[in-house]
Enzyme design. Sequence first.
Site, PDB file in Angstrom:
ATOM      1  N   CYS A 119      -2.338   9.183   2.787  1.00 47.10           N
ATOM      2  CA  CYS A 119      -2.138   8.609   1.453  1.00 47.10           C
ATOM      3  C   CYS A 119      -3.401   8.699   0.610  1.00 47.10           C
ATOM      4  O   CYS A 119      -3.328   8.751  -0.621  1.00 47.10           O
ATOM      5  CB  CYS A 119      -1.669   7.161   1.567  1.00 47.10           C
ATOM      6  SG  CYS A 119      -2.758   6.096   2.519  1.00 47.10           S
ATOM      7  N   GLU A 146       0.885  -1.168   0.000  1.00 43.35           N
ATOM      8  CA  GLU A 146       0.000   0.000   0.000  1.00 43.35           C
ATOM      9  C   GLU A 146       0.916   1.209   0.000  1.00 43.35           C
ATOM     10  O   GLU A 146       1.497   1.572   1.011  1.00 43.35           O
ATOM     11  CB  GLU A 146      -0.926  -0.020   1.214  1.00 43.35           C
ATOM     12  CG  GLU A 146      -2.112   0.938   1.088  1.00 43.35           C
ATOM     13  CD  GLU A 146      -1.836   2.321   1.665  1.00 43.35           C
ATOM     14  OE1 GLU A 146      -1.473   3.225   0.865  1.00 43.35           O
ATOM     15  OE2 GLU A 146      -1.975   2.483   2.873  1.00 43.35           O
TER      16      GLU A 146
END
Length: 498
Positions: free
Chosen positions: A277, A243
Amino acid sequence: MTVVQLNAAQAGETFDSLNPATGEVVGTYPVHTAGQVGAAVERARAAAGWWGGLGFAGRAERLRRWKGVLTRRLPQLCQVVRDETGKPIADAQLESVLAIEHIAWAAKHARKVLGKQRRTPGLLTVNHTASVEYVPLGVVGVIGPWNYPVFTPLGSIAYALAAGNAVVFKPSEYTPGVGKWLVDAFAEIVPEQPVLQLITGFGETGAALVGSGVDKIAFTGSAATGKKIMAAAADTLTPVVIEAGGKDALLVDTDADLEAAADATVWGAFSNSGQTCIGVERVYVHERVADEFVARVVEKAKNVRAGSDEDAQYGPVTMPSQLAVIRRHIEDALQRGGKALVGGVESVGDRYVQPTVLVDVPEDSEAVREETFGPTVTIARVRDMDEAVEKANATKYGLGSTVFSRGRGAELASRLRAGMTSVNAPLSFAGIASLPFGGVGDSGFGRIHGPEGLREFARPKAVARQRFTAPLTLTSFSRKESTDALVAKLVTVLHGKR
């Protein structure tokens, strides 16, 4: 009690964890060596067998008790998060509450998702039963980030534990105290074996974990580091779930609730000092509503402030080196014709960055192309939503996204090249435990959360069992020509129609 704790004396070298708001030392932790990491993995290997033997019910009961400890000690956990990240207590509580929700979901649904399921054997093997179940991988290595030191790593840890694995966890060197707090709380509930262990240190410690023989690595961080981890893991064919970063876009259509869209933009761009993010870094707004939308964003952004006092909406930049990146992106945008309606280069301080709203920024500028990871946002006008989708997709990243439209939300969401999309609300997919979380492109691959997250930390095991001898034996050298002819006719009847 057989839980083994590595201490500073064993490790030798140590490092300090600092409060980014003050520079104060809030903890000292060992730099674990490759040998110590390997020893931790070996202990985890033995613990994994014991933990897997508890079964879904036994593990669920322990995980429920663990989330109970986290919930009852929530103020203490939030303070540890604040000490190491500088974020407001309310933000620390939000990420911790979401993490607790994910532990609860994984514990409750692991059996249903991973337990044995019957499959249809098909006509040619009708004399068989067919089943599949998901079995634990063994030992999972989790390398966590500093921006959401509770929510993000627990998205891997909780699901890996629920699936029956032992976990060796390396938190960021900026937030080792949060990692230790979580691991210590788990050890209170599971004192028998070192099912969840902590290792601390820098990149070398993480690299040692990747090469230690774990059965999978779950990494959250930058795309550049993710690529290095993949390359290192290739030596041992260790699978990884990555990720990485994002450059997430928010789209605003003509029929959008502009007040809600502006509020989502400001919160999505500036909360947690922009260190998210899946935060909003780019906005594409239909030209017919752009003026009103921009005015609302500017009005709201002017009332948002970074600081360490109770009235501040967000805290400092946790990683000092990121300040230069944020400053460079703003400078590049302004030098290339962009305008700062709020903030600007002067917003970047020694510890804090105040909000910056940029317009008229070229699409090939750093502020649009690269992940800023700071409290800035670019807003661009588009002639229609086709142009908005095209520009939103013109990126190497593909993590999250947001659409504001009363009538076309689902349609526009389906056209965005991203792992996740929220419609008419900011980042809501992250809080829904049943939804998978992950991206495409330089944002990584694999998924945490939801059923997909549970399966990410298990391997499918297929079993076919013959119930009785079939009249047609196909898997034998004693098979007759008449059998082959009969099979050919049968297949033609079943599958040969035009």
